[in-house]
Write a protein that holds these residues in place. Sequence first.
Motif, PDB file in Angstrom:
ATOM      1  N   PRO A  24      12.397 -18.644 -54.517  1.00 39.77           N
ATOM      2  CA  PRO A  24      12.156 -18.430 -52.815  1.00 39.77           C
ATOM      3  C   PRO A  24      12.360 -16.721 -53.021  1.00 39.77           C
ATOM      4  CG  PRO A  24      14.055 -19.736 -53.431  1.00 39.77           C
ATOM      5  CD  PRO A  24      13.465 -19.302 -55.124  1.00 39.77           C
ATOM      6  N   TYR A  26      13.189 -14.471 -49.009  1.00 41.62           N
ATOM      7  CA  TYR A  26      12.661 -14.017 -48.404  1.00 41.62           C
ATOM      8  C   TYR A  26      13.265 -12.573 -47.722  1.00 41.62           C
ATOM      9  CZ  TYR A  26      13.164 -13.818 -42.682  1.00 41.62           C
ATOM     10  OH  TYR A  26      13.135 -13.878 -41.742  1.00 41.62           O
ATOM     11  N   GLU A  28      13.556  -9.774 -49.644  1.00 45.15           N
ATOM     12  CA  GLU A  28      14.153  -9.364 -50.969  1.00 45.15           C
ATOM     13  C   GLU A  28      13.659  -7.925 -51.614  1.00 45.15           C
ATOM     14  OE1 GLU A  28      16.910 -11.543 -52.021  1.00 45.15           O
ATOM     15  OE2 GLU A  28      16.476 -13.288 -51.506  1.00 45.15           O
ATOM     16  N   ASP A  57       7.954 -16.408 -48.652  1.00 42.73           N
ATOM     17  CA  ASP A  57       8.740 -17.420 -47.519  1.00 42.73           C
ATOM     18  C   ASP A  57       8.685 -16.702 -45.948  1.00 42.73           C
ATOM     19  OD1 ASP A  57       8.837 -19.144 -46.163  1.00 42.73           O
ATOM     20  OD2 ASP A  57      11.081 -19.445 -45.886  1.00 42.73           O
ATOM     21  N   ASN A  84       7.982 -17.500 -42.196  1.00 41.57           N
ATOM     22  CA  ASN A  84       8.733 -18.365 -42.628  1.00 41.57           C
ATOM     23  C   ASN A  84       9.018 -19.869 -42.443  1.00 41.57           C
ATOM     24  OD1 ASN A  84      12.513 -17.869 -41.720  1.00 41.57           O
ATOM     25  ND2 ASN A  84      12.129 -17.353 -43.800  1.00 41.57           N
ATOM     26  N   ALA A 108      16.224 -15.411 -55.338  1.00 44.45           N
ATOM     27  CA  ALA A 108      15.997 -13.667 -55.964  1.00 44.45           C
ATOM     28  C   ALA A 108      16.730 -13.625 -55.528  1.00 44.45           C
ATOM     29  CB  ALA A 108      14.389 -13.691 -55.033  1.00 44.45           C
ATOM     30  N   ASP A 109      18.178 -13.490 -55.111  1.00 42.84           N
ATOM     31  CA  ASP A 109      19.400 -12.059 -55.620  1.00 42.84           C
ATOM     32  C   ASP A 109      19.984 -11.733 -56.104  1.00 42.84           C
ATOM     33  OD1 ASP A 109      20.537 -14.364 -54.725  1.00 42.84           O
ATOM     34  OD2 ASP A 109      20.762 -14.109 -52.821  1.00 42.84           O
ATOM     35  N   GLN A 111      21.797 -13.729 -57.765  1.00 39.54           N
ATOM     36  CA  GLN A 111      23.476 -14.362 -57.251  1.00 39.54           C
ATOM     37  C   GLN A 111      23.389 -16.049 -57.812  1.00 39.54           C
ATOM     38  OE1 GLN A 111      23.615 -15.304 -52.743  1.00 39.54           O
ATOM     39  NE2 GLN A 111      25.995 -14.517 -53.280  1.00 39.54           N
ATOM     40  N   ARG A 213      25.402 -10.497 -54.479  1.00 39.20           N
ATOM     41  CA  ARG A 213      24.329 -10.387 -53.582  1.00 39.20           C
ATOM     42  C   ARG A 213      24.074  -9.242 -54.353  1.00 39.20           C
ATOM     43  NH1 ARG A 213      19.645 -11.031 -50.679  1.00 39.20           N
ATOM     44  NH2 ARG A 213      19.438 -12.601 -50.129  1.00 39.20           N
ATOM     45  N   SER A 218      22.734 -12.797 -47.089  1.00 41.21           N
ATOM     46  CA  SER A 218      22.513 -13.921 -47.211  1.00 41.21           C
ATOM     47  C   SER A 218      21.942 -14.335 -45.397  1.00 41.21           C
ATOM     48  CB  SER A 218      23.478 -14.822 -46.916  1.00 41.21           C
ATOM     49  OG  SER A 218      23.340 -16.230 -46.893  1.00 41.21           O
ATOM     50  N   SER A 219      20.617 -14.574 -45.534  1.00 46.66           N
ATOM     51  CA  SER A 219      20.245 -15.399 -44.476  1.00 46.66           C
ATOM     52  C   SER A 219      20.740 -16.035 -43.428  1.00 46.66           C
ATOM     53  CB  SER A 219      18.263 -16.127 -44.738  1.00 46.66           C
ATOM     54  OG  SER A 219      17.444 -14.727 -45.794  1.00 46.66           O
ATOM     55  N   PHE A 220      22.434 -16.760 -44.297  1.00 49.94           N
ATOM     56  CA  PHE A 220      22.393 -18.422 -43.840  1.00 49.94           C
ATOM     57  C   PHE A 220      23.323 -17.881 -43.181  1.00 49.94           C
ATOM     58  CE2 PHE A 220      19.628 -19.914 -47.155  1.00 49.94           C
ATOM     59  CZ  PHE A 220      18.827 -21.036 -46.707  1.00 49.94           C
TER      60      PHE A 220
HETATM   61  N1  UDP Z   1      15.418 -17.777 -48.644  1.00 42.74           N
HETATM   62  C1  UDP Z   1      13.988 -18.084 -47.786  1.00 42.74           C
HETATM   63  N2  UDP Z   1      13.239 -18.484 -46.940  1.00 42.74           N
HETATM   64  C2  UDP Z   1      14.668 -18.378 -46.117  1.00 42.74           C
HETATM   65  C3  UDP Z   1      16.035 -17.705 -46.283  1.00 42.74           C
HETATM   66  C4  UDP Z   1      16.384 -17.582 -47.716  1.00 42.74           C
HETATM   67  O1  UDP Z   1      13.139 -18.078 -48.945  1.00 42.74           O
HETATM   68  O2  UDP Z   1      14.484 -19.090 -44.764  1.00 42.74           O
HETATM   69  C5  UDP Z   1      15.410 -17.613 -49.988  1.00 42.74           C
HETATM   70  C6  UDP Z   1      16.086 -15.746 -50.485  1.00 42.74           C
HETATM   71  O3  UDP Z   1      15.089 -15.055 -50.519  1.00 42.74           O
HETATM   72  C7  UDP Z   1      16.809 -16.840 -51.229  1.00 42.74           C
HETATM   73  C8  UDP Z   1      17.976 -18.035 -51.420  1.00 42.74           C
HETATM   74  O4  UDP Z   1      16.224 -17.954 -50.442  1.00 42.74           O
HETATM   75  O5  UDP Z   1      16.412 -16.451 -52.925  1.00 42.74           O
HETATM   76  C9  UDP Z   1      19.500 -18.154 -50.793  1.00 42.74           C
HETATM   77  O6  UDP Z   1      18.563 -17.268 -49.935  1.00 42.74           O
HETATM   78  P1  UDP Z   1      20.551 -17.034 -49.514  1.00 42.74           P
HETATM   79  O7  UDP Z   1      20.659 -15.496 -50.486  1.00 42.74           O
HETATM   80  O8  UDP Z   1      20.030 -15.600 -48.241  1.00 42.74           O
HETATM   81  O9  UDP Z   1      21.715 -17.205 -49.508  1.00 42.74           O
HETATM   82  P2  UDP Z   1      22.530 -17.464 -49.634  1.00 42.74           P
HETATM   83  O10 UDP Z   1      22.684 -17.585 -51.020  1.00 42.74           O
HETATM   84  O11 UDP Z   1      24.036 -17.202 -48.654  1.00 42.74           O
HETATM   85  O12 UDP Z   1      22.793 -19.843 -49.976  1.00 42.74           O
END
Ligand code: UDP
Length: 341
Positions: A24, A26, A28, A57, A84, A108-109, A111, A213, A218-220
């Motif tokens: 997924p 978003y 990136e 997304d 989204n 995709a990041d 992590q 990352r 992070s998007s969260f």
């Molecule tokens: N992502 C997505 N849609 C969203 C938010 C995040 O597809 O609305 C994807 C983002 O591109 C990444 C993964 O979900 O590949 C995890 O997101 P992020 O790194 O922001 O969050 P965290 O690592 O803090 O869980």
Amino acid sequence: MIHMTPPPPASNSSEPLRISCVVPAYNESAHIASFLRDLQKTLEQITATYEIIVINDGSRDNTDAAVTSVAAECGVRYLGLSRNFGKEAALSAGIEYAQGDAVILIDADYQHPLALLPEMVKLWQSGYDMVYGVIADRGHESPFKRWGTSLFYGIMESGSSIKIPRNAGDFRLMDRRVVDALRQLPERNRFMKGLYAWVGFKSAALPFVPLDRATGESSFTFRSLGKLALAGVTAFTTLPLKVWSAVGGVISLISILYAIGIAVRTLIFGNPVPGWTTLTVGLMFFSGIQLFSIGVLGEYLGHVYEEVKRRPLFLVDQDLDHGRLNPPSSSTDQRWCNFPH
Ligand code: UDP
Ligand code: MG
């Protein structure tokens, strides 16, 4: 490595491994092209028959151009959602379109360590249906986030019969049987961590330490994590609804005892009309409790409303297939949510 169940007998390994990797994405654009190249290199070492499904997304940056520029080279199936929809919906889209016999979910990041994929696949070949990554060290997270996470798991463990493994995220490999089971779940509230646990199957945990990352944030946010946790709690336990019967019972008991106390005091000392403070505090306290419990009801009602509307989970606007799954399996039956062109 923690094995949750004893390893079952190894599967027949003469067939070529057909693997789908769901990514997924978003916003990136800065690193996704290099990530897809690295992912492809890792997959090439495992099998020649694979597809990388990237779900864009509704990114607001150039993620679409970055992915499509390497799509043919990296064996990518590119799905562009119409807006989204959130990570849970993006993952559901990937799971819906994946055709492999095993499906790997990976962020995709960077992590989620790519170096773990061969081990995940090995465990799958040894007979596990699901191999999930477990965050071994949350040291990099703020104490508040760690406290929130542990509160969430505490509520889930006391209120739900489904055991959601602590600190297990979306980074995982699933056998086709697990994927098909997930695809059958009809709910709109896709709290994926709960759904993986709900479907069950033979699972192995693989501890890992998340990497930093690659770029960006992070998007969260706390708010979106809170919303996700609430979605999880309301989807998997009715404890917050039931707790009010107990609270109501205890309060009624206290009020009876209090009434007896007042009656006795009045009989002994007469009634000099005290109690203004008690009245005000009591009134405010119980109105608060009542509004709070109505709010809890509202949370559940809101989710019921979302479910009965039966809107699609996602809409696919663009579908570009350069996957290398050969020969492709018979195409999946009806797609839930394809965008009608
Ligand atoms: N992502 C997505 N849609 C969203 C938010 C995040 O597809 O609305 C994807 C983002 O591109 C990444 C993964 O979900 O590949 C995890 O997101 P992020 O790194 O922001 O969050 P965290 O690592 O803090 O869980
Ligand atoms: Mg991340």
